[in-house]
Design an enzyme around this catalytic site. Structure first.
Site, PDB file in Angstrom:
ATOM      1  N   SER A  14     108.196  -7.629 -25.099  1.00  0.00           N
ATOM      2  CA  SER A  14     107.360  -8.389 -24.166  1.00  0.00           C
ATOM      3  C   SER A  14     107.819  -9.835 -24.125  1.00  0.00           C
ATOM      4  CB  SER A  14     105.892  -8.331 -24.602  1.00  0.00           C
ATOM      5  OG  SER A  14     105.166  -9.299 -23.869  1.00  0.00           O
ATOM      6  N   HIS A  39     109.229  -5.947 -20.762  1.00  0.00           N
ATOM      7  CA  HIS A  39     107.820  -5.932 -20.373  1.00  0.00           C
ATOM      8  C   HIS A  39     107.405  -7.358 -19.997  1.00  0.00           C
ATOM      9  CE1 HIS A  39     103.736  -4.162 -20.626  1.00  0.00           C
ATOM     10  NE2 HIS A  39     103.366  -5.319 -21.147  1.00  0.00           N
ATOM     11  N   ASP A  41     104.268  -9.684 -18.974  1.00  0.00           N
ATOM     12  CA  ASP A  41     102.808  -9.781 -18.984  1.00  0.00           C
ATOM     13  C   ASP A  41     102.334 -10.876 -18.058  1.00  0.00           C
ATOM     14  OD1 ASP A  41     101.865  -7.824 -20.910  1.00  0.00           O
ATOM     15  OD2 ASP A  41     103.030  -8.964 -22.370  1.00  0.00           O
ATOM     16  N   MET A  43      99.328 -12.848 -16.428  1.00  0.00           N
ATOM     17  CA  MET A  43      97.917 -13.147 -16.728  1.00  0.00           C
ATOM     18  C   MET A  43      97.425 -14.252 -15.815  1.00  0.00           C
ATOM     19  SD  MET A  43      98.241 -13.281 -20.837  1.00  0.00           S
ATOM     20  CE  MET A  43      98.684 -11.820 -21.803  1.00  0.00           C
ATOM     21  N   HIS A  72     103.329  -5.834 -16.071  1.00  0.00           N
ATOM     22  CA  HIS A  72     101.948  -5.519 -16.446  1.00  0.00           C
ATOM     23  C   HIS A  72     101.028  -6.598 -15.868  1.00  0.00           C
ATOM     24  CE1 HIS A  72      98.948  -5.182 -20.099  1.00  0.00           C
ATOM     25  NE2 HIS A  72      98.405  -4.787 -18.960  1.00  0.00           N
ATOM     26  N   MET A  74      97.779  -8.262 -15.553  1.00  0.00           N
ATOM     27  CA  MET A  74      96.429  -8.485 -16.087  1.00  0.00           C
ATOM     28  C   MET A  74      95.788  -9.523 -15.193  1.00  0.00           C
ATOM     29  SD  MET A  74      97.469  -8.470 -20.084  1.00  0.00           S
ATOM     30  CE  MET A  74      99.177  -8.747 -19.666  1.00  0.00           C
ATOM     31  N   MET A 143      95.997   0.171 -23.811  1.00  0.00           N
ATOM     32  CA  MET A 143      96.048  -1.106 -24.537  1.00  0.00           C
ATOM     33  C   MET A 143      95.602  -0.883 -25.976  1.00  0.00           C
ATOM     34  SD  MET A 143      97.249  -3.362 -22.471  1.00  0.00           S
ATOM     35  CE  MET A 143      97.116  -4.699 -23.674  1.00  0.00           C
ATOM     36  N   ASP A 181     100.597  -1.076 -26.017  1.00  0.00           N
ATOM     37  CA  ASP A 181     100.867  -2.511 -25.861  1.00  0.00           C
ATOM     38  C   ASP A 181      99.853  -3.299 -26.674  1.00  0.00           C
ATOM     39  OD1 ASP A 181     101.512  -5.030 -24.915  1.00  0.00           O
ATOM     40  OD2 ASP A 181     100.909  -4.632 -22.839  1.00  0.00           O
TER      41      ASP A 181
HETATM   42  C1  DX5 Z   1      98.524  -8.408 -24.567  1.00  0.00           C
HETATM   43  C2  DX5 Z   1      99.831  -8.270 -23.819  1.00  0.00           C
HETATM   44  C3  DX5 Z   1     100.914  -7.762 -24.679  1.00  0.00           C
HETATM   45  C4  DX5 Z   1     101.399  -8.721 -25.678  1.00  0.00           C
HETATM   46  C5  DX5 Z   1     101.930  -7.933 -26.832  1.00  0.00           C
HETATM   47  O1  DX5 Z   1      97.623  -9.114 -23.824  1.00  0.00           O
HETATM   48  O2  DX5 Z   1      99.673  -7.365 -22.763  1.00  0.00           O
HETATM   49  O3  DX5 Z   1     102.012  -7.247 -23.967  1.00  0.00           O
HETATM   50  O4  DX5 Z   1     102.400  -9.563 -25.173  1.00  0.00           O
HETATM   51  O5  DX5 Z   1     102.234  -8.843 -27.803  1.00  0.00           O
HETATM   52  P1  DX5 Z   1     102.332  -8.463 -29.329  1.00  0.00           P
HETATM   53  O6  DX5 Z   1     103.396  -7.423 -29.457  1.00  0.00           O
HETATM   54  O7  DX5 Z   1     102.709  -9.779 -29.949  1.00  0.00           O
HETATM   55  O8  DX5 Z   1     101.001  -7.971 -29.759  1.00  0.00           O
HETATM   56 ZN    ZN Z   2     101.494  -6.051 -21.634  1.00  0.00          ZN
END
Ligand code: DX5
Ligand code: ZN
Length: 222
Positions: A14, A39, A41, A43, A72, A74, A143, A181
């Site tokens: 990620s 990956h 993320d 947000m 991904h 979010m 998740m 994840d």
């Molecule tokens: C969580 C994210 C994850 C996060 C995982 O909100 O969707 O993808 O980056 O990070 P680690 O592996 O550090 O838990």
């Molecule tokens: Zn993620």
């Protein structure tokens, strides 16, 4: 690149855990370390209490690398931003079942654009919520932390849901990936893989490992 099936083990570092002051080098480092997918993320500070990056980041990585981009979202309104993430070069776009949108319509639009479609569920969300959509997905993301931040502890209580998802996939003859994840390292990857997950997202345990290649390999072989 040979497309991965749900029988392949996929390690997806990620980017959230990368050093943002040198993102290009960090992506190259992940690829050299053996990452199968990257990956990303996304947000929005609303669906989760953190803001990361948007389509410009996806596009920058897409234009400079060939790695499969697992995006991904979010975000509260994935339907509103979808076209921008697809145009940016996403290979797979995952949206949350808990977000405010017509889930079936969003999934249809992702596939119609030639992308793979993923559906994500938070730890507290029941597997029942995804059952109406199983024919429309290429990936189910369970998740294993409450989303928002990297570096959180893996939630063991999600393991029964992963097992139930794998059983459901067997019963229905589905071909969708099961992705996990949050808090994934070699130890938790082993539990998730035993439960039926095949796509392992790992941020902190890969980008922040002293030896990223060793970390990726240990997760793949977990
Ligand atoms: C969580 C994210 C994850 C996060 C995982 O909100 O969707 O993808 O980056 O990070 P680690 O592996 O550090 O838990
Ligand atoms: Zn993620």
């Amino acid at each position: 690149m040979i497309p991965k099936t749900c029988r392949d083990r996929v390690v997806a570092p990620s980017l959230l855990a990368a050093d943002f002051s040198r993102v290009g080098e960090e992506v190259s480092r992940a690829i050299r370390a053996g990452a199968d997918w990257l990956h990303l993320d996304v947000m929005d500070g609303h669906f989760v209490d953190n803001i990361s990056f948007g389509p410009a980041m996806v596009q920058a990585v897409h234009e400079t690398n060939d790695i499969f981009l697992d995006v991904h979202l979010m975000i509260s309104r994935p339907d509103h931003y979808l076209d921008r993430f697809i145009a940016a070069g996403s290979d797979l776009v995952t949206v949350h079942v808990e977000a405010e949108h017509d889930v079936a319509a969003t999934l249809r639009r992702i596939r119609a654009a030639g992308c793979q479609a993923g559906l994500a569920i938070n730890p507290a969300t029941s597997l029942e919520t995804v059952k109406p959509h199983l024919d429309a997905i290429d990936l189910l993301l369970c998740m294993t932390v409450v989303p928002g931040f990297g570096g959180q502890a893996f939630m063991d209580e999600v393991l029964p849901k992963i097992r139930a998802a794998a059983a459901l996939r067997d019963e229905t003859g589905g071909e969708w990936h099961i992705e996990v994840d949050g808090g994934i390292d070699a130890a938790t990857a082993a539990s998730c893989a035993a439960a039926g997950a095949n796509v392992l997202v790992a941020g902190s345990s890969t980008f922040r490992a002293p030896d990223m290649a060793a970390a990726v390999t240990s997760i793949r072989n977990a």
